[in-house]
Design an enzyme around this catalytic site. Structure first.
Site, PDB file in Angstrom:
ATOM      1  N   CYS A  31      86.508  -1.500  50.604  1.00  0.00           N
ATOM      2  CA  CYS A  31      85.667  -2.646  50.982  1.00  0.00           C
ATOM      3  C   CYS A  31      86.408  -3.582  51.927  1.00  0.00           C
ATOM      4  O   CYS A  31      87.385  -4.216  51.536  1.00  0.00           O
ATOM      5  CB  CYS A  31      85.251  -3.361  49.695  1.00  0.00           C
ATOM      6  SG  CYS A  31      84.568  -5.000  49.915  1.00  0.00           S
ATOM      7  N   CYS A  34      86.584  -7.222  50.893  1.00  0.00           N
ATOM      8  CA  CYS A  34      87.482  -7.337  49.736  1.00  0.00           C
ATOM      9  C   CYS A  34      88.929  -7.450  50.208  1.00  0.00           C
ATOM     10  O   CYS A  34      89.713  -8.244  49.682  1.00  0.00           O
ATOM     11  CB  CYS A  34      87.359  -6.118  48.821  1.00  0.00           C
ATOM     12  SG  CYS A  34      85.732  -5.891  48.088  1.00  0.00           S
TER      13      CYS A  34
END
Length: 129
Positions: A31, A34
């Site tokens: 991600c 993230c």
């Protein structure tokens, strides 16, 4: 050494039970947002050594992600006195994360528990009619 704790299904309950204030970053290696949020989260952990900063890797801990009903990542959650007081998807900028931590620190947990009890009573009252 990282200022954050890797949370797993084995240590999650005990971490939340043993600590009155736990921040949880729900993330995954693949991600992009993230990965951008990671250093911001680490910096906040270093700036708040009295709080527990945990990370849940959705790839390694799919049961935890499912238990929280995580729809998108990163998701930040804050648990105080075993009550989830904040949960929001999206990578927060440093200033916003600092603000959220400050707001969560100021919460009157007796008041929060009272509000939850009132909400539950209303829901139960509405179902019984």
């Amino acid at each position: 050494m990282s200022a954050t704790v890797e949370l797993t299904k084995e240590n999650f309950d005990q971490t939340v039970t043993d600590n009155e204030f736990v921040l949880i970053d729900v993330w995954a290696e693949w991600c992009g947002p993230c990965k951008q949020f990671g250093p911001v989260y680490e910096k906040a952990a270093e700036a708040n050594p009295d709080l527990v900063f945990g990370k849940v890797d959705t790839e390694a801990q799919p049961e935890l992600a499912a238990a929280f009903g995580i729809q998108s990542i990163p998701t930040l959650m804050i648990v105080r006195d075993q009550v989830a007081v904040f949960a929001q998807p999206g990578a927060l900028p440093e200033a916003a994360l600092t603000d959220v931590i400050g707001q969560a620190r100021k919460l009157d947990m007796d008041q929060v528990r009272q509000q939850i009890a009132e909400q539950q009573a209303q829901q139960q009252g509405g179902q019984g009619a």
